[in-house]
Design a protein around this motif. Structure first.
Motif, PDB file in Angstrom:
ATOM      1  N   PRO A 182      -6.969  -6.864  11.426  1.00 30.30           N
ATOM      2  CA  PRO A 182      -5.772  -6.036  11.275  1.00 30.30           C
ATOM      3  C   PRO A 182      -5.530  -5.718   9.799  1.00 30.30           C
ATOM      4  O   PRO A 182      -5.827  -6.543   8.932  1.00 30.30           O
ATOM      5  N   VAL A 183      -5.020  -4.548   9.533  1.00 33.02           N
ATOM      6  CA  VAL A 183      -4.768  -4.161   8.148  1.00 33.02           C
ATOM      7  C   VAL A 183      -3.418  -3.444   8.063  1.00 33.02           C
ATOM      8  O   VAL A 183      -3.042  -2.695   8.961  1.00 33.02           O
ATOM      9  N   HIS A 184      -2.712  -3.740   6.995  1.00 29.13           N
ATOM     10  CA  HIS A 184      -1.378  -3.163   6.790  1.00 29.13           C
ATOM     11  C   HIS A 184      -1.436  -2.216   5.603  1.00 29.13           C
ATOM     12  O   HIS A 184      -1.672  -2.645   4.469  1.00 29.13           O
ATOM     13  N   ILE A 185      -1.251  -0.945   5.870  1.00 30.33           N
ATOM     14  CA  ILE A 185      -1.279   0.055   4.802  1.00 30.33           C
ATOM     15  C   ILE A 185       0.153   0.480   4.508  1.00 30.33           C
ATOM     16  O   ILE A 185       0.883   0.886   5.409  1.00 30.33           O
ATOM     17  N   GLN A 186       0.551   0.353   3.258  1.00 33.70           N
ATOM     18  CA  GLN A 186       1.877   0.817   2.864  1.00 33.70           C
ATOM     19  C   GLN A 186       1.720   1.962   1.868  1.00 33.70           C
ATOM     20  O   GLN A 186       1.021   1.816   0.860  1.00 33.70           O
ATOM     21  N   VAL A 187       2.359   3.056   2.169  1.00 33.43           N
ATOM     22  CA  VAL A 187       2.349   4.186   1.247  1.00 33.43           C
ATOM     23  C   VAL A 187       3.771   4.342   0.710  1.00 33.43           C
ATOM     24  O   VAL A 187       4.704   4.596   1.466  1.00 33.43           O
ATOM     25  N   PHE A 188       3.906   4.156  -0.582  1.00 37.39           N
ATOM     26  CA  PHE A 188       5.231   4.235  -1.202  1.00 37.39           C
ATOM     27  C   PHE A 188       5.441   5.634  -1.762  1.00 37.39           C
ATOM     28  O   PHE A 188       4.594   6.153  -2.487  1.00 37.39           O
ATOM     29  N   TYR A 198       6.446  -4.463  -5.722  1.00 38.41           N
ATOM     30  CA  TYR A 198       5.113  -3.860  -5.722  1.00 38.41           C
ATOM     31  C   TYR A 198       4.813  -3.117  -7.030  1.00 38.41           C
ATOM     32  O   TYR A 198       3.837  -2.395  -7.122  1.00 38.41           O
ATOM     33  N   ARG A 199       5.688  -3.293  -8.009  1.00 37.83           N
ATOM     34  CA  ARG A 199       5.499  -2.686  -9.325  1.00 37.83           C
ATOM     35  C   ARG A 199       5.181  -1.198  -9.218  1.00 37.83           C
ATOM     36  O   ARG A 199       4.117  -0.736  -9.634  1.00 37.83           O
ATOM     37  N   ILE A 200       6.109  -0.479  -8.628  1.00 37.34           N
ATOM     38  CA  ILE A 200       5.870   0.936  -8.401  1.00 37.34           C
ATOM     39  C   ILE A 200       6.477   1.750  -9.532  1.00 37.34           C
ATOM     40  O   ILE A 200       7.696   1.818  -9.683  1.00 37.34           O
ATOM     41  N   TYR A 201       5.601   2.344 -10.334  1.00 39.32           N
ATOM     42  CA  TYR A 201       6.041   3.186 -11.444  1.00 39.32           C
ATOM     43  C   TYR A 201       5.695   4.639 -11.192  1.00 39.32           C
ATOM     44  O   TYR A 201       6.179   5.532 -11.884  1.00 39.32           O
ATOM     45  N   ALA A 202       4.790   4.872 -10.257  1.00 41.92           N
ATOM     46  CA  ALA A 202       4.392   6.238  -9.929  1.00 41.92           C
ATOM     47  C   ALA A 202       4.166   6.315  -8.430  1.00 41.92           C
ATOM     48  O   ALA A 202       3.800   5.322  -7.800  1.00 41.92           O
ATOM     49  N   VAL A 203       4.442   7.467  -7.864  1.00 37.54           N
ATOM     50  CA  VAL A 203       4.198   7.669  -6.442  1.00 37.54           C
ATOM     51  C   VAL A 203       3.295   8.880  -6.241  1.00 37.54           C
ATOM     52  O   VAL A 203       3.264   9.748  -7.100  1.00 37.54           O
ATOM     53  N   PRO A 204       2.563   9.002  -5.157  1.00 38.59           N
ATOM     54  CA  PRO A 204       2.475   7.962  -4.139  1.00 38.59           C
ATOM     55  C   PRO A 204       1.666   6.764  -4.631  1.00 38.59           C
ATOM     56  O   PRO A 204       0.757   6.909  -5.432  1.00 38.59           O
ATOM     57  N   LYS A 205       2.067   5.594  -4.154  1.00 41.86           N
ATOM     58  CA  LYS A 205       1.279   4.404  -4.425  1.00 41.86           C
ATOM     59  C   LYS A 205       0.924   3.774  -3.081  1.00 41.86           C
ATOM     60  O   LYS A 205       1.765   3.692  -2.191  1.00 41.86           O
ATOM     61  N   VAL A 206      -0.320   3.354  -2.966  1.00 38.96           N
ATOM     62  CA  VAL A 206      -0.794   2.774  -1.716  1.00 38.96           C
ATOM     63  C   VAL A 206      -1.115   1.305  -1.940  1.00 38.96           C
ATOM     64  O   VAL A 206      -1.765   0.951  -2.927  1.00 38.96           O
ATOM     65  N   VAL A 207      -0.613   0.452  -1.047  1.00 40.37           N
ATOM     66  CA  VAL A 207      -0.945  -0.967  -1.095  1.00 40.37           C
ATOM     67  C   VAL A 207      -1.532  -1.347   0.264  1.00 40.37           C
ATOM     68  O   VAL A 207      -0.909  -1.107   1.299  1.00 40.37           O
ATOM     69  N   GLU A 233      -4.651  -1.973  -4.285  1.00 43.79           N
ATOM     70  CA  GLU A 233      -3.658  -0.930  -4.510  1.00 43.79           C
ATOM     71  C   GLU A 233      -4.190   0.168  -5.400  1.00 43.79           C
ATOM     72  O   GLU A 233      -5.071  -0.062  -6.232  1.00 43.79           O
ATOM     73  N   PHE A 234      -3.671   1.367  -5.179  1.00 43.10           N
ATOM     74  CA  PHE A 234      -4.006   2.470  -6.071  1.00 43.10           C
ATOM     75  C   PHE A 234      -2.870   3.471  -6.097  1.00 43.10           C
ATOM     76  O   PHE A 234      -2.074   3.553  -5.170  1.00 43.10           O
TER      77      PHE A 234
END
Lengths: 72, 150
Positions: B140-146, A26-35, A41-42
């Motif tokens: 339906p929607v899938h939200i992922q918070v990393f 998911y190319r995560i370089y900064a958090v939080p990241k939302v997909v 994504e942002f």
């Protein structure tokens, strides 16, 4: 919170430092990241209105896939 | 040695007593302790997560902890879309699915506790307009918070 309110929503909080392959995918370089649905994504926290609008833009409104709604 | 300090346990017990309404179930997909040394398949944070969730569940009668051995329930895990462990699935009065992947440490621990309370009550602090929009979602929607532990 959104997943508590809607049966359409699956919400995952992912602790990404444990899963480098996810961070890479998911190319995560900064958090939080939302997909959202692998499409939108942002990075960074967003106000509630903006977050809801993002979810709505992906999953709200009339069904787009498979042509016009009255086609069936 | 417990992960939560006595002060934390006392505080959480009080929060749960005051704010949990209906029962909430924590379904934890993990590796059981006996299997933590399988070569090539080592879950680095499962032990900590197991202990933390056992401590949390001990603080209220309204919290039920179901610990599942990921390797032995792979079909069930797949049906729930669980591909990584530790994974926590919260069950209560929530309409959608609420999950935590990885150890819920640092700030995410607070998020988990708040989500447990929301799930127990079936309500959130979201604004009425937000709830209305969510109630009308077409798909339906899938939200992922990393996140990372902080």
């Amino acid at each position: 919170m959104m997943a508590v309110e809607s049966d359409k929503v699956t919400a995952d909080v992912v602790e990404v430092s444990e899963f480098p392959h996810i961070a890479q995918r998911y190319r995560i370089y900064a958090v939080p990241k939302v997909v959202i649905d692998e499409t939108l994504e942002f990075e960074g926290a967003r106000p509630e209105e903006a977050f809801i609008a993002a979810v709505e833009s992906v999953a709200g409104g009339p069904v787009e896939e498979g042509g016009s709604p009255q086609g069936e | 040695m417990p992960i939560l300090s006595n002060a934390d346990r006392e505080y959480l017990s009080q929060v749960f007593a005051e704010r949990l309404v209906d029962p909430v179930k924590i379904r934890l997909y993990t590796q059981k302790l006996a299997q933590l040394s399988i070569p090539g398949y080592e879950c680095m944070t499962c032990r900590e997560t197991n202990e933390l969730m056992e401590e949390v569940a001990s603080l209220s009668d309204k919290i039920e902890l179901e610990m599942l051995d990921f390797l032995q329930v792979r079909e069930q895990a797949a049906r729930e879309g669980i591909t990584e462990i530790p994974a926590i699935v919260l069950e209560g009065k929530n309409k959608g699915k609420v999950r935590f992947i990885g150890v819920p440490a640092g700030y995410e621990f607070a998020t988990l506790i708040e989500d447990m309370i929301d799930v127990s009550r079936g309500t959130t602090k979201l604004q009425p307009l937000s709830r209305e929009i969510l109630g009308k979602l077409a798909r339906p929607v899938h939200i992922q918070v990393f996140v990372t532990p902080t």
